[in-house]
Each structure stands twice: as structure tokens, then as C-alpha cells.
Design an enzyme around this catalytic site. Structure first.
Site, PDB file in Angstrom:
ATOM      1  N   SER A  97       0.974  -1.422  -0.129  1.00 28.10           N
ATOM      2  CA  SER A  97      -0.306  -0.171  -0.138  1.00 28.10           C
ATOM      3  C   SER A  97       0.597   1.540   0.032  1.00 28.10           C
ATOM      4  O   SER A  97       2.194   1.241   0.639  1.00 28.10           O
ATOM      5  CB  SER A  97      -0.680   0.231   1.203  1.00 28.10           C
ATOM      6  OG  SER A  97      -1.334   0.971   1.385  1.00 28.10           O
TER       7      SER A  97
ATOM      8  N   TYR B  34      -2.349  -0.302  10.580  1.00 31.09           N
ATOM      9  CA  TYR B  34      -2.323  -0.963   8.894  1.00 31.09           C
ATOM     10  C   TYR B  34      -0.613  -0.890   8.155  1.00 31.09           C
ATOM     11  O   TYR B  34      -0.592  -1.930   7.588  1.00 31.09           O
ATOM     12  CB  TYR B  34      -3.456  -0.223   8.255  1.00 31.09           C
ATOM     13  CG  TYR B  34      -3.198  -0.637   6.836  1.00 31.09           C
ATOM     14  CD1 TYR B  34      -3.889  -1.477   6.107  1.00 31.09           C
ATOM     15  CD2 TYR B  34      -3.457   0.698   5.732  1.00 31.09           C
ATOM     16  CE1 TYR B  34      -4.291  -2.287   4.755  1.00 31.09           C
ATOM     17  CE2 TYR B  34      -4.010   0.748   4.411  1.00 31.09           C
ATOM     18  CZ  TYR B  34      -3.814  -0.619   4.019  1.00 31.09           C
ATOM     19  OH  TYR B  34      -4.429  -1.037   2.776  1.00 31.09           O
TER      20      TYR B  34
HETATM   21  N1  LIG Z   1      -8.723  -0.217  -2.451  1.00 31.71           N
HETATM   22  C1  LIG Z   1      -6.980   0.509  -2.168  1.00 31.71           C
HETATM   23  O1  LIG Z   1      -7.102   1.757  -3.207  1.00 31.71           O
HETATM   24  C2  LIG Z   1      -6.267   0.045  -1.639  1.00 31.71           C
HETATM   25  C3  LIG Z   1      -4.776   0.990  -1.339  1.00 31.71           C
HETATM   26  C4  LIG Z   1      -3.448   0.440  -1.302  1.00 31.71           C
HETATM   27  C5  LIG Z   1      -3.765  -0.876  -0.655  1.00 31.71           C
HETATM   28  N2  LIG Z   1      -4.493  -1.708  -1.123  1.00 31.71           N
HETATM   29  C6  LIG Z   1      -5.082  -3.365  -1.051  1.00 31.71           C
HETATM   30  O2  LIG Z   1      -4.881  -4.156  -1.272  1.00 31.71           O
HETATM   31  C7  LIG Z   1      -6.001  -5.645  -1.606  1.00 31.71           C
HETATM   32  C8  LIG Z   1      -7.349  -5.372  -1.585  1.00 31.71           C
HETATM   33  O3  LIG Z   1      -7.664  -4.317  -0.820  1.00 31.71           O
HETATM   34  P1  LIG Z   1      -9.317  -3.824  -1.529  1.00 31.71           P
HETATM   35  O4  LIG Z   1      -9.539  -2.399  -2.029  1.00 31.71           O
HETATM   36  O5  LIG Z   1      -9.863  -4.769  -2.661  1.00 31.71           O
HETATM   37  O6  LIG Z   1     -10.282  -4.401   0.017  1.00 31.71           O
HETATM   38  P2  LIG Z   1     -11.247  -5.347  -0.103  1.00 31.71           P
HETATM   39  O7  LIG Z   1     -11.365  -5.036   1.786  1.00 31.71           O
HETATM   40  O8  LIG Z   1     -12.117  -4.639  -0.633  1.00 31.71           O
HETATM   41  O9  LIG Z   1     -11.012  -6.238  -0.229  1.00 31.71           O
HETATM   42  C9  LIG Z   1     -10.153  -7.242   0.485  1.00 31.71           C
HETATM   43  C10 LIG Z   1     -10.462  -8.733   0.926  1.00 31.71           C
HETATM   44  O10 LIG Z   1     -10.003  -9.515   1.888  1.00 31.71           O
HETATM   45  C11 LIG Z   1     -10.933 -10.020   2.428  1.00 31.71           C
HETATM   46  N3  LIG Z   1     -10.523 -10.820   3.927  1.00 31.71           N
HETATM   47  C12 LIG Z   1      -9.626  -9.916   4.408  1.00 31.71           C
HETATM   48  N4  LIG Z   1      -9.458 -10.740   5.740  1.00 31.71           N
HETATM   49  C13 LIG Z   1      -9.451 -11.706   4.906  1.00 31.71           C
HETATM   50  C14 LIG Z   1      -8.498 -13.036   6.092  1.00 31.71           C
HETATM   51  N5  LIG Z   1      -8.342 -13.087   6.992  1.00 31.71           N
HETATM   52  N6  LIG Z   1      -9.396 -14.272   4.841  1.00 31.71           N
HETATM   53  C15 LIG Z   1     -10.068 -13.761   4.638  1.00 31.71           C
HETATM   54  N7  LIG Z   1     -10.246 -13.095   3.411  1.00 31.71           N
HETATM   55  C16 LIG Z   1     -10.089 -11.759   4.030  1.00 31.71           C
HETATM   56  C17 LIG Z   1     -12.479  -9.587   2.616  1.00 31.71           C
HETATM   57  O11 LIG Z   1     -13.877  -9.980   3.304  1.00 31.71           O
HETATM   58  C18 LIG Z   1     -12.180  -8.599   1.443  1.00 31.71           C
HETATM   59  O12 LIG Z   1     -13.350  -9.284   0.946  1.00 31.71           O
HETATM   60  C19 LIG Z   1      -5.228  -5.347   0.603  1.00 31.71           C
HETATM   61  O13 LIG Z   1      -4.679  -6.025   0.107  1.00 31.71           O
HETATM   62  C20 LIG Z   1      -5.716  -4.227   0.962  1.00 31.71           C
HETATM   63  O14 LIG Z   1      -4.267  -3.457   1.966  1.00 31.71           O
HETATM   64  C21 LIG Z   1      -5.829  -1.274  -1.725  1.00 31.71           C
END
Ligand SMILES: NC(=O)c1ccc[n+]([C@@H]2O[C@H](COP(=O)([O-])OP(=O)(O)OC[C@H]3O[C@@H](n4cnc5c(N)ncnc54)[C@H](O)[C@@H]3O)[C@@H](O)[C@H]2O)c1
Length: 331
Positions: free
Chosen positions: A127, A152
Site C-alpha cells: 500500500s 495498517y
Molecule cells: N483499495 C485500495 O485503494 C487499496 C490501496 C492500497 C492497498 N490496498 C490493498 O489491496 C488489497 C485489496 O484491497 P481491496 O480494496 O480490494 O479491499 P477489500 O476489503 O475490498 O478486499 C479484501 C478482501 O479480503 C477479505 N479478507 C480480509 N481478511 C481476510 C482473511 N483473514 N481471510 C480471507 N479473506 C479475508 C475481505 O473479506 C475482502 O473481501 C488489500 O491487501 C489492501 O490492503 C488497497
């Protein structure tokens, strides 16, 4: 080729599975469907994936060590795209343990599965939040990121370090991607783009932090997904990526993946106003703990590796988001 996507019911996971479907992969997606935000949206994303016969879902928590061991044994994956995590900066102040479970224990379970089953390539989510209060912009992956301002961010930095150690010890090819504020259709209801869209459509005030003096490198979901699809096939080799850290010979790589253009928060809000046809009622607030005033990705390294050039600007991206929102939530 068999691919595991963790977090497949999530915003980015759903989009990646949709993009990779039909390209000769057999995709297994896992998710624990936790209620950090509206679970109905996660189920709707899974329902949307049902149309793809090459995408299959299993409900599993990545922090379940034995469940993860069985999953890897059962499927014999070739590659892994690891996106499951407890996301959100502000929530990490209220629920620190959720971050330890999913982002530390869960990440370790993914790494163990990858090394025990000789996975060809692990691509995992990091991130932009790892840059913390860094002032020198644009952010480069060679910048020091030793002072996270949220738990985080600390767990995401830990993911990079843990992956590097596995990459070094077990020659596990691994690529980390630092995502920058991803937005678009099917987006996360806990993030500003969707929160703002909902409130503006409903005529409710929006909370604008740091009195609106924020810049974000907003990145449209399709651009992120294209980047992931490309990097999946660019497997780091030993000794190749010695830029970070300087002395590493591990088959490991780390990239920023953003739009590469910081956008003022107020300009983003104006784009939503234009797309919805409604004026925002701004409730200006001070900076939130754990938040950062600006993000800006240097994407040169990712461009050199993949030819990545983001295609969607904020006006087009926000239009697509608002159109999807109106249709999905029947506004
Ligand atoms: N969306 C953004 O802007 C952004 C920015 C930086 C980093 N990220 C990273 O990208 C990745 C995806 O993000 P996103 O925006 O799709 O988030 P999101 O929360 O929509 O998706 C993450 C998914 O992982 C699942 N999850 C969480 N903990 C879990 C566990 N212990 N076991 C199984 N499933 C689990 C959740 O139910 C969710 O559906 C994450 O690692 C997030 O930290 C996202």
C-alpha cells in the site's frame, strides 16, 4: 495454469478475477467474507463472478493455518495473487487485532503455502500508506519507509519484509505492489470515493478531512487490474532486481502502481458533483490520526517492467463510478 486469488470477494480481487477469466487460467478465489463493510456487496461481487466457469470460490480465512495448508495441498496452484487483508487506516486504530490476524498471520500462511508448494510467482498487495509522512514526492520504492503512521501501514511494510525473507531463503519469486487509492465500480464503501458519492446523491454532508487540503494519487480500478495481469507474467529472477534493497539477490520485486498524478481532494469532489449533477455539502474537519496529507506514485519502475501506462483520468473514472453506483444501488 491454476491461480489462487485471496480476497476474491473484495473490490480489487473481484476485478482481477473478472479480468483473468477467459485467459486460460483456472482460478480459485478465497475470502472469509468478513463484515468490515457491507457483506451484501461482497456476496454481490461473488454472484457476479458466477458467470465465469473458470472462477471458483471457497470460503476460507487466510489466518486459518490448517485450512490454508489443506487448500494448497488440494489445488496445486502455480501462481498466487494475494489481496486478502484487513484494509483501512482509520479502522486499525479501533481494531488492531484484525490486522495482526489477517495481515501478519494470514500473510505468513500464504507465504508458507507458496514455499511448500514451489509456487512460480506470488504477487501480493502492499500500500501507498507505507510512505507515511514522507514529504519528498513522487514516492519511490527506494525511499526509506521506516516510520509508518498507522498499524495498517506497519503491517503492509511487514508484508514486504516477510515476503523478501521467504524470497531470499526459499527462492520464492515474489512481487509486491504498492497500490494508490483505488476507485471505480464495485468500490469499497469505507473509502472516500464511494462514501462521497452516496452522501452527495442523498444530499447529506460529506466529511472532508484536513480542510480539504489533501492530494491523492487516485487510480482507476481497470488500470490497477491491467497492471496486476501484466506483472503476473513477469517473474522476478535471482540477482535481477538489486535496486531494493541494494544488496538483495532474491527473486523479489516491489513496485508502485498508481496513476502517477496527484489530484486535489476538492477536485475529486467537483468531479463527483459534475457526474451526479448535485452540489456537495462539505463538512470540513481536521486531519484524522493515521492519515497522510498527500500521496503521489512514481510509476517509472513499473512502466519499465511492464509498459504500464494508466489510461483512465479522474473525470472518466468518476463518471463510471457514479453510473455504476446509480445502477447498482438503484438511485
Ligand atoms: N483499495 C485500495 O485503494 C487499496 C490501496 C492500497 C492497498 N490496498 C490493498 O489491496 C488489497 C485489496 O484491497 P481491496 O480494496 O480490494 O479491499 P477489500 O476489503 O475490498 O478486499 C479484501 C478482501 O479480503 C477479505 N479478507 C480480509 N481478511 C481476510 C482473511 N483473514 N481471510 C480471507 N479473506 C479475508 C475481505 O473479506 C475482502 O473481501 C488489500 O491487501 C489492501 O490492503 C488497497
Amino acid at each position: 495454469m491454476k491461480i489462487l486469488i485471496t480476497g476474491v470477494a473484495g473490490f480489487i480481487g473481484h476485478a482481477v478475477a473478472s479480468r483473468l477469466s477467459g485467459h486460460g487460467y483456472e482460478i480459485i478465489g478465497i475470502d472469509n467474507l468478513n463484515d468490515y463493510y457491507d457483506v451484501a456487496l461482497k456476496y454481490a461481487r461473488l454472484e457476479d463472478l458466477e458467470k465465469y466457469s473458470d472462477v471458483n470460490f471457497e470460503r476460507l480465512d487466510i489466518s486459518d493455518r490448517h485450512g490454508m495448508e489443506s487448500l494448497f495441498i488440494k489445488h496445486g496452484f502455480n501462481r498466487v495473487i494475494h489481496l486478502a487483508a484487513q484494509a483501512g487506516v482509520r479502522y486499525s486504530i479501533e481494531n488492531p487485532h484484525a490486522y495482526a490476524d489477517s495481515n501478519l498471520v494470514g500473510h505468513l500462511n500464504v507465504l508458507e503455502g507458496c514455499r511448500r508448494h514451489a509456487i512460480e510467482h506470488l504477487v501480493f498487495a502492499s500500500s501507498s500508506s507505507v510512505y507515511g509522512m514522507n514529504e519528498q514526492v513522487p514516492f519511490k520504492t527506494t525511499d526509506a519507509v521506516d516510520h509508518p503512521v498507522s498499524l495498517y501501514a506497519a503491517t503492509k511494510k511487514a508484508n514486504e519484509l516477510m515476503s523478501h525473507s521467504y524470497s531470499h531463503l526459499y527462492r520464492l519469486p515474489a512481487t509486491g505492489l504498492r497500490f494508490f487509492t483505488v476507485y471505480g465500480p464495485w468500490g469499497r464503501p469505507d473509502m472516500a470515493p464511494i462514501k462521497f458519492t452516496r452522501s452527495i446523491l442523498e444530499g447529506r454532508p460529506i466529511q472532508v478531512f484536513n480542510n480539504g487540503e489533501m492530494f491523492r494519487d487516485f487510480t482507476y480500478i481497470d488500470d490497477i487490474v491491467e497492471g496486476i495481469a501484466n506483472i503476473l507474467n513477469i517473474i522476478p529472477k535471482e540477482g535481477e532486481h538489486s535496486k531494493f534493497p541494494d544488496t538483495s539477490t532474491a527473486p523479489w520485486a516491489l513496485y508502485n502502481i498508481g496513476h502517477g498524478t496527484p489530484v486535489a481532494l476538492m477536485d475529486f469532489i467537483h468531479a463527483i458533483e459534475q457526474a451526479t449533477g448535485f452540489k456537495a455539502k462539505c463538512d470540513f474537519q481536521p486531519m484524522q490520526p493515521g492519515d497522510v496529507p498527500q500521496t503521489w506514485a512514481d510509476t517509472n519502475a513499473f512502466f519499465e517492467a511492464t509498459g504500464y501506462l494508466p489510461k483512465v483520468d479522474v473525470i472518466e473514472g468518476v463518471n463510471n463510478l457514479v453510473n455504476w453506483y446509480r445502477k447498482f444501488y438503484k438511485y
